[in-house]
Design a protein around this motif. Structure first.
Motif, PDB file in Angstrom:
ATOM      1  N   TYR A   1       0.837  -1.195   0.000  1.00 38.07           N
ATOM      2  CA  TYR A   1       0.000   0.000   0.000  1.00 38.07           C
ATOM      3  C   TYR A   1       0.876   1.251   0.000  1.00 38.07           C
ATOM      4  CZ  TYR A   1       1.152   0.160   4.979  1.00 38.07           C
ATOM      5  OH  TYR A   1       1.826   0.210   6.159  1.00 38.07           O
ATOM      6  N   ALA A   2       0.222   2.360  -0.291  1.00 39.76           N
ATOM      7  CA  ALA A   2       0.806   3.690  -0.121  1.00 39.76           C
ATOM      8  C   ALA A   2      -0.180   4.516   0.688  1.00 39.76           C
ATOM      9  CB  ALA A   2       1.062   4.348  -1.478  1.00 39.76           C
ATOM     10  N   ARG A   3       0.331   5.245   1.667  1.00 36.16           N
ATOM     11  CA  ARG A   3      -0.562   5.963   2.566  1.00 36.16           C
ATOM     12  C   ARG A   3      -0.062   7.383   2.788  1.00 36.16           C
ATOM     13  NH1 ARG A   3      -1.534   2.675   7.458  1.00 36.16           N
ATOM     14  NH2 ARG A   3       0.605   3.195   7.994  1.00 36.16           N
ATOM     15  N   GLY A   4      -0.949   8.334   2.631  1.00 38.99           N
ATOM     16  CA  GLY A   4      -0.662   9.732   2.935  1.00 38.99           C
ATOM     17  C   GLY A   4      -1.497  10.179   4.118  1.00 38.99           C
ATOM     18  N   ASN A   5      -0.927  11.003   4.967  1.00 39.36           N
ATOM     19  CA  ASN A   5      -1.618  11.458   6.173  1.00 39.36           C
ATOM     20  C   ASN A   5      -1.411  12.963   6.337  1.00 39.36           C
ATOM     21  OD1 ASN A   5      -2.833  11.793   8.629  1.00 39.36           O
ATOM     22  ND2 ASN A   5      -1.279  10.717   9.818  1.00 39.36           N
ATOM     23  N   LEU A   6      -2.498  13.708   6.224  1.00 45.62           N
ATOM     24  CA  LEU A   6      -2.490  15.148   6.473  1.00 45.62           C
ATOM     25  C   LEU A   6      -3.108  15.378   7.843  1.00 45.62           C
ATOM     26  CD1 LEU A   6      -2.025  18.049   5.374  1.00 45.62           C
ATOM     27  CD2 LEU A   6      -4.368  17.948   4.496  1.00 45.62           C
ATOM     28  N   ASN A   7      -2.397  16.054   8.727  1.00 48.20           N
ATOM     29  CA  ASN A   7      -2.881  16.205  10.097  1.00 48.20           C
ATOM     30  C   ASN A   7      -2.664  17.622  10.601  1.00 48.20           C
ATOM     31  OD1 ASN A   7      -0.160  16.221  11.698  1.00 48.20           O
ATOM     32  ND2 ASN A   7      -0.013  14.497  10.284  1.00 48.20           N
ATOM     33  N   GLY A   8      -3.521  18.009  11.501  1.00 47.11           N
ATOM     34  CA  GLY A   8      -3.415  19.304  12.151  1.00 47.11           C
ATOM     35  C   GLY A   8      -3.927  19.205  13.576  1.00 47.11           C
ATOM     36  N   SER A   9      -3.364  20.017  14.471  1.00 47.73           N
ATOM     37  CA  SER A   9      -3.794  19.977  15.871  1.00 47.73           C
ATOM     38  C   SER A   9      -3.594  21.344  16.516  1.00 47.73           C
ATOM     39  CB  SER A   9      -3.030  18.900  16.657  1.00 47.73           C
ATOM     40  OG  SER A   9      -1.660  19.234  16.760  1.00 47.73           O
TER      41      SER A   9
ATOM     42  N   GLU B   1      -7.948  18.056  16.963  1.00 44.76           N
ATOM     43  CA  GLU B   1      -6.978  17.260  16.216  1.00 44.76           C
ATOM     44  C   GLU B   1      -7.701  16.623  15.028  1.00 44.76           C
ATOM     45  OE1 GLU B   1      -3.625  13.763  16.804  1.00 44.76           O
ATOM     46  OE2 GLU B   1      -4.705  14.576  18.526  1.00 44.76           O
ATOM     47  N   VAL B   2      -7.187  16.855  13.825  1.00 46.25           N
ATOM     48  CA  VAL B   2      -7.808  16.367  12.608  1.00 46.25           C
ATOM     49  C   VAL B   2      -6.777  15.584  11.804  1.00 46.25           C
ATOM     50  CG1 VAL B   2      -8.974  17.014  10.468  1.00 46.25           C
ATOM     51  CG2 VAL B   2      -9.383  18.334  12.549  1.00 46.25           C
ATOM     52  N   ASN B   3      -7.177  14.399  11.317  1.00 46.16           N
ATOM     53  CA  ASN B   3      -6.322  13.572  10.464  1.00 46.16           C
ATOM     54  C   ASN B   3      -7.102  13.189   9.218  1.00 46.16           C
ATOM     55  OD1 ASN B   3      -3.673  12.688  11.981  1.00 46.16           O
ATOM     56  ND2 ASN B   3      -5.322  12.735  13.494  1.00 46.16           N
ATOM     57  N   LEU B   4      -6.498  13.410   8.072  1.00 50.38           N
ATOM     58  CA  LEU B   4      -7.066  12.980   6.804  1.00 50.38           C
ATOM     59  C   LEU B   4      -6.109  11.953   6.199  1.00 50.38           C
ATOM     60  CD1 LEU B   4      -9.209  13.231   4.589  1.00 50.38           C
ATOM     61  CD2 LEU B   4      -7.840  15.092   3.606  1.00 50.38           C
ATOM     62  N   ILE B   5      -6.555  10.681   6.138  1.00 48.28           N
ATOM     63  CA  ILE B   5      -5.693   9.577   5.716  1.00 48.28           C
ATOM     64  C   ILE B   5      -6.204   9.016   4.403  1.00 48.28           C
ATOM     65  CG2 ILE B   5      -4.775   7.317   6.336  1.00 48.28           C
ATOM     66  CD1 ILE B   5      -5.184   8.101   9.274  1.00 48.28           C
ATOM     67  N   ARG B   6      -5.294   8.869   3.443  1.00 50.37           N
ATOM     68  CA  ARG B   6      -5.653   8.282   2.154  1.00 50.37           C
ATOM     69  C   ARG B   6      -4.723   7.091   1.889  1.00 50.37           C
ATOM     70  NH1 ARG B   6      -7.929  10.161  -2.895  1.00 50.37           N
ATOM     71  NH2 ARG B   6      -7.067   8.938  -4.601  1.00 50.37           N
ATOM     72  N   THR B   7      -5.314   5.938   1.662  1.00 52.50           N
ATOM     73  CA  THR B   7      -4.551   4.714   1.414  1.00 52.50           C
ATOM     74  C   THR B   7      -4.937   4.156   0.050  1.00 52.50           C
ATOM     75  OG1 THR B   7      -4.540   4.243   3.779  1.00 52.50           O
ATOM     76  CG2 THR B   7      -3.937   2.453   2.319  1.00 52.50           C
ATOM     77  N   THR B   8      -3.933   3.774  -0.726  1.00 55.69           N
ATOM     78  CA  THR B   8      -4.182   3.206  -2.059  1.00 55.69           C
ATOM     79  C   THR B   8      -3.314   1.961  -2.252  1.00 55.69           C
ATOM     80  OG1 THR B   8      -2.471   4.636  -3.000  1.00 55.69           O
ATOM     81  CG2 THR B   8      -4.734   5.467  -3.050  1.00 55.69           C
ATOM     82  N   ARG B   9      -3.579   1.242  -3.335  1.00 57.21           N
ATOM     83  CA  ARG B   9      -2.826   0.050  -3.756  1.00 57.21           C
ATOM     84  C   ARG B   9      -2.858  -1.057  -2.698  1.00 57.21           C
ATOM     85  NH1 ARG B   9       2.088   3.136  -5.246  1.00 57.21           N
ATOM     86  NH2 ARG B   9       3.161   1.730  -3.847  1.00 57.21           N
TER      87      ARG B   9
END
Length: 198
Positions: free
Chosen positions: A160-168, A188-196
């Motif tokens: 997989y490939a995973r990106g994580n955008l976060n703010g707190s 606290e906010v997390n936006l996680i995108r996982t592909t493949r």
């Protein structure tokens, strides 16, 4: 941050707390407090001597991680800007990149190579920043800080490939003796995108 007030009785704890408060701001190389009694008898004149730290501080780290016997290089970068808005704020940028040898999540044989990179930026205020007037609360709290952070990280593996955008956003403070540190995250906010995923 000063716990020494005019016409107060001398208390050693106030001297120690003032020194600790100023050093915890991460603005000064040293803080020395001396008392002068040569002018008026039975009166102390407090003199506080400090020297500022460098406004810009760059830290770099290069090394090798060993996971399951496989070496993986990494590089960390940190840039700190003190007194960003002339109010003892600290802005810090962090960046990292690295590669590790990892066991496969779906296969029992061999190891995989994992690539990771990311960055974050944070802004620290030396007081509680709230919608209401919190100056008295910040003044009474020890080493009160408000911390705003925004970051992004990316991990790439075979599965997989995973990106994580976060703010707190949160607050931190210490007890009177400086032995305990408390942190309260208001948001606290997390936006996680996982592909493949296979």
């Amino acid at each position: 941050r000063l716990k020494l007030n005019p016409n107060d009785l001398y208390q050693y704890s106030n001297v120690v707390n003032t020194q600790r408060q100023l050093l915890n701001m991460d603005m000064f190389r040293f803080v020395n407090i001396n008392f002068d009694t040569t002018f008026v008898q039975d009166k102390f004149f407090a003199n506080i001597y400090t020297a500022p730290l460098q406004r810009f501080q760059l830290t770099q780290e290069l090394g090798i991680n060993f996971t399951e016997g496989n070496p993986g290089p990494f590089y960390n970068l940190s840039l700190r800007n003190r007194n960003t808005f002339k109010g003892a704020e600290i802005m810090q940028f962090n960046g990292f990149v690295g590669s590790d040898g990892l066991s496969s999540a779906t296969d029992q044989g061999g190891t995989l190579s994992s690539l990771q990179y990311g960055s974050s930026i944070s802004l620290t205020f030396p007081r509680f920043v709230t919608p209401f007037n919190s100056r008295n609360l910040s003044r009474n709290s020890f080493n009160a800080k408000s911390i705003l952070t925004l970051g992004y990280s990316f991990t790439s593996r075979r599965e997989y490939a995973r990106g994580n955008l976060n703010g707190s956003y949160g607050y931190s403070w210490q007890n009177e003796k400086g032995t305990n540190t408390y942190r309260l995250n208001v948001a606290e906010v997390n936006l996680i995108r996982t592909t493949r995923i296979s």
